[in-house]
Design a protein around this motif. Structure first.
Motif, short mmCIF file in Angstrom:
data_model
loop_
_atom_site.label_atom_id
_atom_site.label_comp_id
_atom_site.label_asym_id
_atom_site.label_seq_id
_atom_site.Cartn_x
_atom_site.Cartn_y
_atom_site.Cartn_z
N ILE A 150 0.72 -1.10 0.03
CA ILE A 150 0.10 0.04 0.19
C ILE A 150 0.95 1.13 0.02
O ILE A 150 0.24 2.41 -0.42
CB ILE A 150 -1.07 -0.12 1.07
N ILE A 190 -8.11 4.45 4.41
CA ILE A 190 -7.32 3.37 3.69
C ILE A 190 -7.99 2.99 2.74
O ILE A 190 -7.71 2.36 1.46
CB ILE A 190 -6.47 2.06 4.47
N VAL A 205 -4.81 -5.57 6.65
CA VAL A 205 -4.96 -4.07 7.37
C VAL A 205 -6.00 -4.07 8.34
O VAL A 205 -5.54 -3.50 9.50
CB VAL A 205 -5.44 -3.12 6.17
N PHE A 265 0.87 4.50 8.91
CA PHE A 265 -0.70 4.79 8.99
C PHE A 265 -0.38 6.36 9.75
O PHE A 265 -1.43 7.07 9.50
CB PHE A 265 -1.22 4.05 10.27
N ILE A 298 -0.47 8.54 6.59
CA ILE A 298 -1.69 8.68 6.04
C ILE A 298 -3.06 9.25 6.74
O ILE A 298 -3.57 9.85 5.99
CB ILE A 298 -2.26 7.12 5.98
#
Length: 642
Positions: A339, A405, A426, A475, A478
């Motif tokens: 990802i 996500i 995830v 994370f 993100i």
């Protein structure tokens, strides 16, 4: 005794042997005629022992030797991968073939033991094989003679059972004879209720396409034509296999093959620079089999996260760390490799954490550039704003993060991996709570002085991520990515950068920056459930400088930060005491630790105006250390005395 070349284990072993012969031919000369030849010899020995086991009444010795051959192939394959003679793809293909042979061997060994135990137990038909096993072997032999590609390849069939309405007829009848109706020919279709076969023989008709309305098309393999007007209703109970579904299965198999390759790649990424640690060494013992087991868990949606290790670190600041098990870190790297390239395209240039060619050094250089640019090379006034989020990792909302996500991954077209599978992984990581399964390293007193906002044990329900995992760093990027674009594109802040939750802004208007603080505070609270740290809002004229990422940036110069300098002095004093007590660095291992420690500081400091500091620190080491260690002329590196 079945013909050896019809045995699935022989076919799997033969496939493995051809790989060994083919791939070893590409080895460099140094390895081709040494290890490469040994690999080929072991492959030939494996095939021979499969033949001997099939022929012998007592198969134990031959099967044991075959097992030894297989493990030697595994060992030599690993060696050649470590020496760069096998690409990762070839390495995985060989190990996949090894695993297939290993499973066949295990089944054969298990059956052989069961057969021997039946011969010695009372009521075992006087040492003869029970009738149901004889029938099973007959079925297997019959299937091996069939040219039907759909025929099973297993050596033994399930025990007999009675046919019931709506179920497939058994493979043998009540009298033990083979039920020939079930040996499906290359063409034909079978009624689900009574197992009767239609269109058998040479006409070549086969149900092969998706239904249209209530009908299914009938493909005639003899003529190659499709009859779209076919009126055979799908409610008749025929077993129809849709070509579209078959295509999906082929694609799924391809994705699974790629997943296995990616899992091995993730393992090698995980152990990089960590190979000598206890967890890495423990996993490396038989890591191929462990990776295959992990692969099976993932594709079957049975993967569960293991126990973490929880401890406190005091430098550079006091933090709570949850270190995942090595096996789980492989999955973290797998997720990251899938990802991160997708999100990397959307991250702004000045997000520095956990990114290639970024990091703290790049962040410090960019802040220096911001100040030069906004002040027109220190000729005009500009202001520096620095913000920090209170307990950032412990305040991240798991639901909000996962939705971000998922939304991004679902929008990807022609993805090179299984989106649903990656989202499953995830979810497992995002919603896992390490506080429910951990081993504490240290003592409870280590937590004294740690603010509650920095501990997972005090995080709100549905919030918080452990510091120390690769996925947590990704994370974190993100979660604030939308804020980065908001600051740049909507708020109009040209000179802006972020490292995790440390944000820095440079602008010519002080009032403008004060307004930005209010806008960011409002956005964080409403959209992300976060809050700015009220005691870490810094707004000053550029001439006063700014401390960012362990460095102090001022006009024309960059200094190392006070915490880093303090830690270096403390570490130097500690090494001086050790060397004085032991009268020097008495082992290569101890000298290597010292060099690694000192070079980590020197490597950081050499990027800034710290020559005098580096020189002073090098001269402060006592004579016991300097007997074994020498510093470079510019004091940027330490090395052992030759």
């Amino acid at each position: 005794m079945a013909l050896y070349y019809n045995l699935p284990i022989y076919k799997a072993s033969y496939k493995l042997m051809t790989m060994l012969f083919g791939y070893s031919s590409g080895f460099s000369r140094e390895y081709k005629y040494t290890v490469g030849q040994d690999m080929k010899n072991e492959g030939l020995s494996l095939i021979k022992n499969i033949y001997r086991a099939n022929k012998a009444a007592d198969k134990i010795a031959a099967l044991g030797q075959a097992r030894e051959d297989l493990e030697m192939i595994r060992l030599l394959t690993r060696l050649m991968q470590d020496f760069g003679q096998l690409s990762l793809k070839k390495f995985v293909e060989i190990n996949q073939a090894i695993e297939e042979v290993s499973k066949q061997l295990a089944s054969w060994e298990k059956y052989n033991k069961a057969r021997l135990s039946l011969q010695t137990e009372p009521g075992s038909c006087n040492g003869k094989v029970p009738p149901e096993l004889s029938v099973a072997r007959a079925q297997a032999s019959e299937r091996s003679k069939s040219n039907n590609p759909l025929a099973a390849s297993e050596e033994f069939c399930p025990p007999p059972h009675k046919a019931t309405e709506g179920h497939i007829a058994p493979l043998h009848q009540n009298n033990g004879a083979i039920n020939s109706e079930v040996i499906i020919p290359l063409a034909g279709n079978r009624n689900r209720i009574d197992a009767a076969l239609n269109n058998r023989g040479s006409n070549g008709n086969y149900w092969s396409s998706s239904p249209s309305g209530t009908n299914a098309s009938n493909l005639n393999f003899n003529s190659g034509g499709v009859n779209p007007a076919n009126t055979n209703n799908r409610a008749n109970g025929f077993s129809v296999r849709c070509v579209k579904d078959l295509q999906k299965e082929i694609a799924k198999k391809r994705d699974n093959q790629q997943l296995l390759l990616d899992l091995f790649r993730a393992y090698f990424d995980t152990r990089k620079n960590k190979r000598t640690t206890a967890n890495a060494l423990a996993f490396e013992a038989g890591y191929e089999e462990k990776l295959f087991n992990l692969y099976e868990e993932i594709i079957n949606r049975e993967y569960k996260i293991g126990q973490s290790i929880c401890f406190i670190v005091d430098k550079p600041v006091k933090r709570e760390i949850f270190a995942a098990d090595f096996r789980d870190r492989i999955v973290h790297h797998l997720i990251f490799n899938y990802i991160n390239p997708i999100f990397e395209k959307h991250f702004i240039k000045d997000s520095y954490s956990c990114r290639i060619d970024k990091g703290t050094s790049q962040g410090i250089k960019r802040v220096d550039h911001f100040i030069r640019s906004a002040s027109e090379n220190y000729q005009k006034d500009c202001w520096i704003l620095k913000l920090d989020i209170k307990g950032y990792f412990m305040a991240i909302d798991r639901d909000i993060l996962y939705k971000k996500i998922e939304l991004k991954l679902r929008a990807v077209k022609n993805a090179e991996f299984d989106i649903d599978l990656v989202l499953y992984l995830v979810r497992e990581v995002v919603f896992h709570m390490p506080t429910k399964n951990f081993h504490m390293k240290g003592k409870r007193g280590d937590w004294i002085g740690l603010p509650k906002s920095k501990s997972l044990f005090f995080a709100e329900i549905g919030k918080g991520f452990p510091i120390g995992n690769l996925t947590s760093q990704l994370f974190g990027n993100i979660y604030l990515d939308e804020l980065d674009h908001l600051v740049r594109e909507k708020f109009g802040v040209k000179h802006y950068g972020r490292y995790v939750d440390d944000m820095v802004f440079v602008h010519s208007d002080k009032k403008f920056l004060k307004g930005v603080v209010l806008k960011i505070k409002d956005y964080l609270q409403k959209e992300l459930g976060l809050a700015l740290h009220p005691k870490k809002i810094y707004l000053q004229h550029f001439k006063k400088g700014v401390c960012f990422l362990g460095a102090f940036v001022k006009p024309y110069r960059i200094y190392i930060g006070k915490p880093t300098k303090k830690n270096f002095y403390a570490k130097a004093g500690e090494w001086n005491r050790i060397a004085k007590r032991k009268q020097g660095l008495n082992s290569e291992e101890e000298a290597a630790k010292f060099i690694s420690c000192v070079n980590s500081y020197l490597g950081l400091m050499k990027h800034y105006d710290t020559f005098n500091l580096r020189k002073k620190m090098a001269q402060n080491f006592n004579g016991e250390i300097l007997k074994n260690i020498v510093f470079s002329e510019n004091f940027e590196k330490a090395a052992a005395v030759a």
